[in-house]
Scaffold this motif. Structure first.
Motif, short mmCIF file in Angstrom:
data_model
loop_
_atom_site.label_atom_id
_atom_site.label_comp_id
_atom_site.label_asym_id
_atom_site.label_seq_id
_atom_site.Cartn_x
_atom_site.Cartn_y
_atom_site.Cartn_z
N SER A 170 -9.74 -54.08 -3.77
CA SER A 170 -11.14 -53.10 -3.02
C SER A 170 -11.41 -53.26 -1.54
O SER A 170 -12.59 -52.65 -1.19
CB SER A 170 -12.11 -53.49 -4.18
N TRP A 171 -11.24 -55.03 -1.30
CA TRP A 171 -11.61 -55.00 -0.13
C TRP A 171 -10.94 -54.35 0.94
O TRP A 171 -11.66 -53.62 2.18
CB TRP A 171 -11.61 -56.56 0.26
N LYS A 220 -7.08 -57.47 -7.45
CA LYS A 220 -7.37 -56.33 -7.32
C LYS A 220 -9.03 -56.92 -5.88
O LYS A 220 -8.81 -55.98 -5.53
CB LYS A 220 -8.48 -56.31 -9.16
N TRP A 221 -9.67 -57.64 -6.37
CA TRP A 221 -10.16 -58.32 -5.54
C TRP A 221 -9.92 -57.70 -3.75
O TRP A 221 -11.00 -57.20 -3.14
CB TRP A 221 -10.49 -59.70 -5.73
N GLN A 222 -9.09 -58.17 -3.99
CA GLN A 222 -8.40 -57.77 -2.04
C GLN A 222 -8.19 -56.07 -2.14
O GLN A 222 -8.35 -56.45 -0.93
CB GLN A 222 -6.70 -58.73 -2.39
N GLY A 268 -12.43 -62.93 0.02
CA GLY A 268 -11.50 -61.53 -1.15
C GLY A 268 -10.72 -60.92 -0.14
O GLY A 268 -10.50 -59.96 -0.96
N VAL A 312 -6.47 -60.76 -10.59
CA VAL A 312 -7.79 -60.54 -10.53
C VAL A 312 -8.32 -60.34 -8.78
O VAL A 312 -9.01 -59.71 -8.26
CB VAL A 312 -9.05 -61.29 -11.39
N PHE A 313 -7.86 -61.64 -8.71
CA PHE A 313 -7.70 -61.22 -7.17
C PHE A 313 -7.10 -60.14 -6.21
O PHE A 313 -7.42 -60.21 -5.39
CB PHE A 313 -7.08 -62.48 -6.27
#
Lengths: 206, 211
Positions: free
Chosen positions: A191-192, A187-189, A47, A184-185
């Motif tokens: 957040s990481w 956002k995920w990235q 992620g 979505v990806f």
């Protein structure tokens, strides 16, 4: 007009030459985009890096939309291009194995070759594994894999025909799904990467 | 965060996909041989087989022979050569008939009343690159003239070869008509048609793959 080779508008030698040139471009861009870095590919699964998803999805959608429009304009005849039959059971299993291979090995078959060319030892090991797998499959095919290989036969069919909707509509829906997955990806990235050190991020080339 | 460039690319994809909605579906085209190759195939003489050869094959119970009557079912029911199956010309390209017509297990012999209808059928099959079909020269007219009702050659023209041919035809006449017994035609009793061969089709598509 196209495709050139199946209509014999292009001789096999030039066909190979063009393949060679496209191959050079492909390898160059894989390396330039940092895809030969195993952490980049594995990042999709953890992620912290959505690049691979974006690139491959974009490539697939560009090819899909481009070919569809060119076909309708009469520039390329898609029915003459290679188009494999669908066997959903072996495809599902093979896809799962390939996904596992991505996350364990950190390469896909294409990037492993690029990485091997740039001298990465793990890529050479990965390629050796690929060949062991290929040879193992070949020599055990007749008595182990033949049944599986032919399971779930659906013939030459695409998803739009299978569901029974217009192909253009399917392309549109798939594009929407693609865009949503990008967001979505991303956002995920984000957040990481907020939690990661700068040195780690530099190592990934983010 | 989405970069400006990414936004541009995504916008282009969405635009393209919206255009796609209004475009036509991709329809697979039937594979038809081009006119030049077809002309070459038509000019090859190998497609004809004589009535005598067909008769001989039937009499010898040659298992490789597959006779196909391309006339209408009515005509077929009235008379047909024994062992023939009926595939009317308009049904030639039906999927279920493909196993009979596109294979190399049997020698498929097409016949009609004359040669023309069978020849047309042959040409249609050839244009779809169906292999292994032959045409019975002269059709049923020749079959009647040569096999069912052979005329003795005139004595002044008689050669050893012609005599041999006549004797064969006379024998065939007895075989096919059972003329000695009652004079009735035995051709109405149709033996079961041979079963479809199991054909492993060669792939004709372009092959390729992905990396």
């Amino acid at each position: 007009m196209g495709p050139l080779y199946p209509q014999e508008l292009l001789n096999p030698e030039y066909n190979l030459l063009i393949g060679f040139l496209i191959g050079i471009g492909f390898g160059f861009l894989l390396e330039a985009a940092g895809f030969t870095n195993t952490r980049k590919l594995a990042g999709v699964f953890y992620g912290y890096d959505a690049t691979v998803i974006k690139v491959f999805f974009t490539a697939a959608m560009t090819a899909l939309i481009g070919l569809f429009i060119l076909h309708n304009m009469g520039i390329i005849d898609v029915t003459l291009t290679f188009y494999p039959k669908t066997f959903w059971i072996p495809t599902l299993i093979g896809g799962a194995i390939m996904g596992l291979g991505f996350i364990i090995g950190g390469f896909c078959p294409g990037t492993s070759l690029s990485a091997a060319a740039s001298g990465k030892i793990d890529a050479w090991v990965f390629i050796s594994g690929v060949f062991i797998g290929i040879l193992g499959f070949i020599f055990t095919y007749d008595f182990i894999w033949e049944g599986l290989r032919k399971a779930g036969k659906m013939g030459k069919i695409d998803i739009a025909q299978w569901i029974g909707i217009k192909e253009g509509l399917f392309i549109f829906l798939l594009t929407i799904i693609t865009v949503i997955s990008f967001i979505v990806f991303q956002k995920w990235q984000d957040s990481w990467t907020k939690k990661m050190d700068k040195s780690d991020l530099d190592d990934l080339g983010l | 965060m989405m970069k400006r460039r990414e936004f541009l690319i995504i916008s282009l994809l969405v635009l393209g996909s919206i255009v796609s909605i209004f475009l036509n579906d991709i329809k697979p085209l039937p594979k038809i041989m081009d006119a030049k190759s077809l002309l070459y195939e038509v000019n090859k003489q190998g497609r004809y087989i004589s009535t005598d050869e067909v008769a001989k094959m039937i009499m010898e119970n040659d298992p490789s022979l597959l006779l196909i009557d391309v006339r209408s079912p009515e005509e077929y029911n009235k008379f047909s050569i024994q062992g023939a199956i009926n595939i009317p010309a308009d049904k030639l390209l039906d999927k279920k008939n493909r196993d009979y017509l596109d294979q190399d297990v049997y020698t498929t012999v097409l016949y009609s009343n004359g040669s023309s209808a069978a020849d047309e059928a042959w040409m249609m099959l050839a244009s779809y690159e169906y292999k292994g079909n032959k045409v019975m020269k002269g059709g049923l007219n020749a079959w009647y003239r040569n096999i069912l009702n052979p005329q003795k050659p005139k004595p002044e023209k008689l050669t050893a070869e012609l005599e041999k041919q006549y004797l064969f035809r006379k024998g065939a006449q007895i075989f096919f008509t059972g003329i000695q017994v009652s004079g009735a035609s035995s051709a109405n009793a149709k033996p079961k048609a041979p079963s479809k061969p199991i054909v492993k089709r060669k792939k004709k598509e372009v092959t390729g793959g992905c990396g």
